[in-house]
Design an enzyme around this catalytic site. Structure first.
Site, PDB file in Angstrom:
ATOM      1  N   ASP A   1       0.753  -1.157  -0.173  1.00 47.87           N
ATOM      2  CA  ASP A   1       0.081  -0.019  -0.109  1.00 47.87           C
ATOM      3  C   ASP A   1       0.886   1.095   0.005  1.00 47.87           C
ATOM      4  O   ASP A   1       1.393   1.399   1.145  1.00 47.87           O
ATOM      5  CB  ASP A   1      -0.814   0.073   1.413  1.00 47.87           C
ATOM      6  CG  ASP A   1      -1.864   1.113   1.408  1.00 47.87           C
ATOM      7  OD1 ASP A   1      -1.991   1.978   0.346  1.00 47.87           O
ATOM      8  OD2 ASP A   1      -2.552   1.503   2.440  1.00 47.87           O
TER       9      ASP A   1
ATOM     10  N   ASP B   1      -1.521   5.765  -5.347  1.00 45.44           N
ATOM     11  CA  ASP B   1      -1.926   4.801  -4.210  1.00 45.44           C
ATOM     12  C   ASP B   1      -2.240   3.550  -4.602  1.00 45.44           C
ATOM     13  O   ASP B   1      -3.444   3.161  -5.155  1.00 45.44           O
ATOM     14  CB  ASP B   1      -3.023   5.644  -3.438  1.00 45.44           C
ATOM     15  CG  ASP B   1      -3.443   4.741  -2.306  1.00 45.44           C
ATOM     16  OD1 ASP B   1      -2.622   3.610  -2.060  1.00 45.44           O
ATOM     17  OD2 ASP B   1      -4.601   4.892  -1.539  1.00 45.44           O
TER      18      ASP B   1
END
Ligand SMILES: *[C@@H]1O[C@H](CO)[C@@H](O)[C@H](O)[C@H]1NC(C)=O
Length: 462
Positions: free
Chosen positions: A54, A247
């Site tokens: 992440d 992201d």
């Protein structure tokens, strides 16, 4: 470090890790039932934990107790090298959150770099909507900057620790290979996380770099959007409202509301389909075609312009509909259904998995820039579904599309001092009125919501 990830855009891409000494990592959930929650010491050893990659958060956290939705967890009691710091930490997502305890332990990455590294680990003791049914990972690896780390930026991030201890260059790169494959399919699509460098076999053509505007998320500057070659013509600040970030933990391409409406209108206008229910665009409905048909030719290409390192230039990354009109597995016999891979956001433009699956993305922290190159695995039916072109001139856009804290104009400095004074006065009044120590207005006001509404959590497709 090639082909060391598994996953899909719906549930994220994950990396195997071993944690602790011996690297036991996992307790078998079936063993803990009788007699409350005491665990047998004989449980299976050495299975690996899957850790979600992440780039939109900065904590390293793994399940620390049994949870109905994770198949395994890290039992700190079985590790001789685990050291608790006794500090509680909570990370919130707009949907989902976890609370855990900070500690340190030794981690190995079997398909990463050799060696054992001592890392800050939050063991998750409680969570809400974080681990969901069917998700195949047991923890999360936050690869963004320490600014976002909880409970404070003094918690050294996984990657910072790795750079120091393994003495690797301060750069990592990510290739996610789920283009054109069903969302949340078998979960075995590949991908690569290269720690410490760039792997030439993972890209074609040139790497184009855009500066990192601010080191918290990987914040970049978007200059322009085109749908089917047509400029949306919005004020470029709209594209960065209130930030534009890269992201990997966000499933979709998320656009600020104004931009989203403009994009949907432009796609609806450009596409050859007469009628589309609004539910398709909002994500609450799927669109289905006969299994023999491919709907992609009906939709336009979407291009995102970013500022080049030379600020008077830009480049554009483009995704074809194969990336944003996404097949969903197993609904209907003769139909194949698709979802819209773009959604709206109240506080960010997020270049999530929908876009990242088209590219090899280089997070060059050493040189404060993010690079994009065409990924060879971004192909559907033998044709590329992503493109990068440049350079383009930036004379048609403002010199700065990001409303920044660092003002360069003296006038703005004065304005900022005035605002700060006003802030000070208000704080003083608050002190007097409430007799509570004031807390300075924090710069990242949404700091508690690490992944925004974004994330994994919200856009996971069950
Ligand atoms: C930046 O780009 C402009 C326009 O292409 C060019 O004229 C200039 O030489 C470039 N500057 C540098 C430092 O490369």
């Amino acid at each position: 470090m090639v082909e060391n990830l598994q996953g899909d855009s719906g549930r994220g891409y994950y990396l195997e890790m071993l944690i602790g000494t011996p690297p036991q990592a996992v307790a078998d959930m079936t063993e803990e039932s009788k007699g409350g929650h005491t665990l047998k010491k004989s449980e299976k050893c050495c299975s690996k934990l899957n850790i979600l990659v992440d780039t939109g958060s900065s904590n390293f956290a793994v399940a620390g107790v049994p949870d109905p939705d994770v198949t395994s967890y890290f039992n700190t009691e079985l590790s001789s090298t685990y050291q608790s710091q006794g500090i509680e930490v909570t990370v919130k997502y707009s949907q989902g959150s976890w609370t855990g305890v900070l500690g340190t332990d030794v981690v190995t990455i079997p398909k990463g770099i050799d060696g054992r590294y001592t890392i800050n680990i939050a063991t998750i003791l409680e969570s809400e909507n974080f681990f969901l049914p069917g998700v195949k990972w047991h923890g999360i690896l936050g690869l963004a900057y320490d600014t976002l780390a909880k409970p404070s930026s003094s918690v050294e991030t996984f990657f910072d620790s790795l750079v120091k201890q393994a003495k690797i260059p301060n750069i990592f790169s990510l290739q996610m290979c789920g283009a054109g494959l069903p969302v949340s399919g078998s979960g075995t699509n590949g991908g690569s996380l290269v720690l410490g460098g760039i792997e030439p076999s993972l890209y074609k053509g040139n790497i184009w770099y855009t500066p990192i505007k601010e080191e918290w998320y990987y914040q970049v500057e978007i200059l322009k959007l085109e749908v089917g070659g047509q400029n949306l013509e919005l004020d470029c600040r709209e594209y960065n409202a209130d930030k534009a970030i890269v992201d990997s933990g966000t499933t979709l391409l998320r656009l600020p509301q104004k931009v989203f409406s403009a994009v949907v209108q432009a796609i609806a206008r450009t596409s050859l389909i007469q009628e589309f229910s609004s539910g398709f665009w909002s994500g609450s409905q799927l669109a289905c075609w006969d299994k023999t048909e491919r709907p992609w030719s009906l939709f336009p290409k979407l291009s995102i312009y970013m500022r080049d390192e030379n600020s008077s230039r830009s480049f554009r990354i483009s995704i074809l509909p194969q990336l944003y009109i996404q097949p969903i597995l197993g609904i209907g016999e003769n139909l194949q259904c698709y979802r819209f891979g773009i959604s709206s956001s109240t506080n960010a433009l997020v270049i999530g998995a929908t876009v990242m699956e088209g590219f090899y993305v280089i997070f060059d922290r050493a040189q404060r820039r993010v690079g994009f190159a065409v990924s060879p695995c971004a192909e559907v039916d033998g044709s590329p579904v992503s493109e990068i072109e440049g350079p383009f001139t930036t004379t048609d856009v403002a010199s700065n599309c990001v409303s920044s804290i660092t003002f360069h104009e003296p006038v703005l400095w004065i304005a900022s001092y005035a605002l700060m004074s006003l802030c000070g006065i208000i704080l003083l009044i608050l002190i007097i009125l409430l007799l509570i120590p004031p807390r300075c207005q924090h710069r990242y006001t949404d700091n508690d919501v690490v992944n925004d509404e974004s994330s994994l959590v919200r856009h996971r497709w069950k």
